[in-house]
Design a protein around this motif. Structure first.
Motif, mmCIF file in Angstrom:
data_model
loop_
_atom_site.group_PDB
_atom_site.id
_atom_site.type_symbol
_atom_site.label_atom_id
_atom_site.label_comp_id
_atom_site.label_asym_id
_atom_site.label_seq_id
_atom_site.Cartn_x
_atom_site.Cartn_y
_atom_site.Cartn_z
ATOM 1 N N CYS A 1 0.858 -1.179 0.000
ATOM 2 C CA CYS A 1 0.000 0.000 0.000
ATOM 3 C C CYS A 1 0.895 1.230 0.000
ATOM 4 C CB CYS A 1 -0.918 0.006 1.229
ATOM 5 S SG CYS A 1 -2.051 1.417 1.328
ATOM 6 N N TYR A 2 0.476 2.259 -0.734
ATOM 7 C CA TYR A 2 1.227 3.513 -0.756
ATOM 8 C C TYR A 2 0.375 4.574 -0.063
ATOM 9 C CZ TYR A 2 4.561 6.989 -2.498
ATOM 10 O OH TYR A 2 5.529 7.966 -2.583
ATOM 11 N N ASN A 3 0.881 5.063 1.079
ATOM 12 C CA ASN A 3 0.152 6.032 1.895
ATOM 13 C C ASN A 3 0.870 7.377 1.864
ATOM 14 O OD1 ASN A 3 -1.316 7.397 3.842
ATOM 15 N ND2 ASN A 3 -0.934 5.947 5.489
ATOM 16 N N HIS A 4 0.094 8.422 1.684
ATOM 17 C CA HIS A 4 0.613 9.790 1.850
ATOM 18 C C HIS A 4 -0.512 10.615 2.458
ATOM 19 C CE1 HIS A 4 2.657 13.574 1.253
ATOM 20 N NE2 HIS A 4 1.576 14.042 0.640
ATOM 21 N N ASN A 5 -0.268 11.189 3.617
ATOM 22 C CA ASN A 5 -1.321 11.892 4.352
ATOM 23 C C ASN A 5 -1.482 13.337 3.899
ATOM 24 O OD1 ASN A 5 -2.051 9.720 5.950
ATOM 25 N ND2 ASN A 5 -0.537 10.202 7.528
ATOM 26 N N ILE A 6 -2.721 13.706 3.624
ATOM 27 C CA ILE A 6 -3.026 15.090 3.299
ATOM 28 C C ILE A 6 -3.213 15.910 4.575
ATOM 29 C CG2 ILE A 6 -5.569 14.937 3.164
ATOM 30 C CD1 ILE A 6 -5.144 16.485 0.373
ATOM 31 N N GLU A 7 -3.488 15.243 5.676
ATOM 32 C CA GLU A 7 -3.512 15.749 7.047
ATOM 33 C C GLU A 7 -4.675 16.682 7.399
ATOM 34 O OE1 GLU A 7 -1.780 14.260 9.066
ATOM 35 O OE2 GLU A 7 0.187 13.797 8.258
ATOM 36 N N THR A 8 -4.918 17.708 6.574
ATOM 37 C CA THR A 8 -5.975 18.657 6.918
ATOM 38 C C THR A 8 -6.619 19.205 5.655
ATOM 39 O OG1 THR A 8 -6.522 20.583 8.307
ATOM 40 C CG2 THR A 8 -4.479 20.697 7.020
ATOM 41 N N VAL A 9 -7.630 20.021 5.821
ATOM 42 C CA VAL A 9 -8.383 20.553 4.684
ATOM 43 C C VAL A 9 -7.585 21.635 3.963
ATOM 44 C CG1 VAL A 9 -10.565 20.017 5.834
ATOM 45 C CG2 VAL A 9 -9.550 22.290 6.124
ATOM 46 N N ILE B 1 -9.173 8.682 9.522
ATOM 47 C CA ILE B 1 -9.557 9.967 10.093
ATOM 48 C C ILE B 1 -9.438 9.871 11.605
ATOM 49 C CG2 ILE B 1 -11.309 11.778 10.162
ATOM 50 C CD1 ILE B 1 -12.717 10.434 7.825
ATOM 51 N N GLY B 2 -8.664 10.762 12.202
ATOM 52 C CA GLY B 2 -8.458 10.733 13.647
ATOM 53 C C GLY B 2 -8.484 12.122 14.254
ATOM 54 N N GLN B 3 -8.392 12.172 15.571
ATOM 55 C CA GLN B 3 -8.412 13.424 16.325
ATOM 56 C C GLN B 3 -7.001 13.917 16.600
ATOM 57 O OE1 GLN B 3 -11.006 15.499 17.800
ATOM 58 N NE2 GLN B 3 -9.202 16.779 18.167
ATOM 59 N N TYR B 4 -6.738 15.176 16.285
ATOM 60 C CA TYR B 4 -5.481 15.809 16.665
ATOM 61 C C TYR B 4 -5.450 16.004 18.173
ATOM 62 C CZ TYR B 4 -2.203 19.667 17.518
ATOM 63 O OH TYR B 4 -1.193 20.463 18.016
ATOM 64 N N THR C 1 -3.834 2.932 -2.701
ATOM 65 C CA THR C 1 -3.353 4.184 -2.122
ATOM 66 C C THR C 1 -4.198 4.550 -0.909
ATOM 67 O OG1 THR C 1 -4.696 5.386 -3.739
ATOM 68 C CG2 THR C 1 -2.344 5.140 -4.222
ATOM 69 N N LYS C 2 -3.598 5.335 -0.042
ATOM 70 C CA LYS C 2 -4.233 5.646 1.232
ATOM 71 C C LYS C 2 -3.828 7.047 1.671
ATOM 72 C CE LYS C 2 -3.537 3.711 5.866
ATOM 73 N NZ LYS C 2 -2.987 2.528 6.526
ATOM 74 N N SER C 3 -4.722 7.715 2.398
ATOM 75 C CA SER C 3 -4.392 9.021 2.951
ATOM 76 C C SER C 3 -5.103 9.189 4.288
ATOM 77 C CB SER C 3 -4.789 10.145 1.990
ATOM 78 O OG SER C 3 -4.199 11.378 2.373
ATOM 79 N N GLY C 4 -4.696 10.216 5.032
ATOM 80 C CA GLY C 4 -5.261 10.408 6.363
ATOM 81 C C GLY C 4 -5.541 11.865 6.675
ATOM 82 N N LEU C 5 -6.562 12.069 7.495
ATOM 83 C CA LEU C 5 -6.937 13.395 7.984
ATOM 84 C C LEU C 5 -6.860 13.415 9.499
ATOM 85 C CD1 LEU C 5 -10.035 14.090 5.742
ATOM 86 C CD2 LEU C 5 -8.108 15.665 5.985
ATOM 87 N N MET C 6 -6.369 14.509 10.052
ATOM 88 C CA MET C 6 -6.316 14.708 11.485
ATOM 89 C C MET C 6 -7.203 15.904 11.830
ATOM 90 S SD MET C 6 -4.954 13.165 14.065
ATOM 91 C CE MET C 6 -3.731 12.210 13.180
ATOM 92 N N LEU C 7 -8.313 15.631 12.502
ATOM 93 C CA LEU C 7 -9.297 16.683 12.769
ATOM 94 C C LEU C 7 -9.035 17.385 14.099
ATOM 95 C CD1 LEU C 7 -12.588 14.859 11.675
ATOM 96 C CD2 LEU C 7 -10.864 16.014 10.272
ATOM 97 N N GLY C 8 -9.536 18.620 14.193
ATOM 98 C CA GLY C 8 -9.399 19.376 15.432
ATOM 99 C C GLY C 8 -8.694 20.695 15.261
#
Length: 299
Positions: free
Chosen positions: A176-184, A248-251, A216-223
């Motif tokens: 899997c290839y992951n790259h996090n966009i992290e936020t909006v 999607i997780g909590q900052y 492919t994969k990406s992640g968001l950190m909310l807060g």
């Protein structure tokens, strides 16, 4: 840190909602991994980032190794990893050390990530490939996921160099290839200093252009102050570039030097986002307050 700052941080921790408090896992699982990585002078993001799920992941034979040292050349305002302009020189024995640690720990699923190394001509992409190859030599059954930086920088044309570095890793066939966009989009500047929204979308698009078979994969950190509509817009943008999996997780603020938490999203809100993401077409979604990029990655 002054006594008043310490008191303020303790107050923030005390004020955390109950759903963000959990055991870090068995001391035996933690100490075994910590001893092995310390002996080999290697690093894991599990430890450097003080991930709340590290005990659970270790028990499930999963770990995330941090390549190329613990010092990042960027200064993202949410991240606990150390920052600096003089990171450690590349350890040529690092790939073999990590491969041996994987073997000793009998890890079934490994995530390879790294600090940003804008000081290197290839941004460290070749170190990913060397480590993948070393792990496979000793652990042919172990699945390997990569979580890379955007590989922007170095010498020559930026976009061309970025794509070449991505292709080098894609050609190594990670699981899997992951790259996090992290936020909006609106919050990229204050949250991800040195990174850009479109640049991150380009990484995920490039992987699919080179090899559509690699998930492919990406992640968001909310807060950070994002709205529900902005989160949904970001998920739609990820879908547009063919992103298959989403976390999607909590900052959670690591220290007073980091950005303060603007909002604690509730478990119910994370469930709602998971449902929306699944309806959009993501094949795998993990959404919850304590979810991190590599949480249950082996599944």
């Amino acid at each position: 840190m002054t006594s008043s700052q310490t008191a303020q941080l303790k107050s923030e921790i005390t004020a955390m909602p109950h759903w963000l408090r959990r055991s870090i896992g068995k001391a035996s699982d933690l100490s075994t991994v910590q001893r092995i990585i310390k002996q080999r002078q290697i690093h894991t993001i599990c430890e450097e980032g003080r991930c709340p799920n590290r005990g659970e992941c270790y028990a499930q034979k999963t770990a995330t190794f941090l390549l190329m040292g613990p010092t990042c050349t960027r200064s993202c305002a949410f991240c606990q990893v150390d920052k600096g302009h003089a990171p450690m020189p590349i350890d040529p024995e690092e790939p073999q050390k990590i491969a041996e640690a994987v073997q000793i720990l009998e890890l079934r699923y490994v995530v390879l990530t790294s600090v940003a190394r804008d000081d290197l001509p290839d941004q460290g992409s070749s170190q990913f490939v060397k480590t993948i190859e070393a792990i496979r030599q000793l652990n042919p059954e172990t699945q390997i996921e990569v979580l890379t930086p955007d590989f922007w920088g170095g010498v020559g044309a930026k976009e061309q160099g970025q794509r070449q570095r991505i292709q080098l890793i894609v050609d190594a066939k990670p699981a899997c290839y992951n790259h996090n966009i992290e936020t909006v989009r609106r919050l990229q500047g204050p949250v991800r200093r040195g990174a850009k929204y479109e640049r991150s979308l380009f990484v995920l698009q490039a992987v699919k252009d080179i090899d559509p078979t690699i998930p492919t994969k990406s992640g968001l950190m909310l807060g950070h102050g994002e709205t529900l509509e902005e989160v949904i817009e970001t998920m739609a943008d990820l879908c547009q570039v063919g992103c298959d999996r989403l976390t999607i997780g909590q900052y959670m603020r690591p220290s007073l030097e980091h950005l303060p938490v603007q909002k604690y999203w509730t478990p119910e809100e994370f469930d709602t986002l998971a449902s929306i993401a699944q309806e959009m077409g993501f094949s795998h979604v993990r959404s919850g307050p304590l979810v991190r990029s590599s949480y249950h990655a082996g599944e």
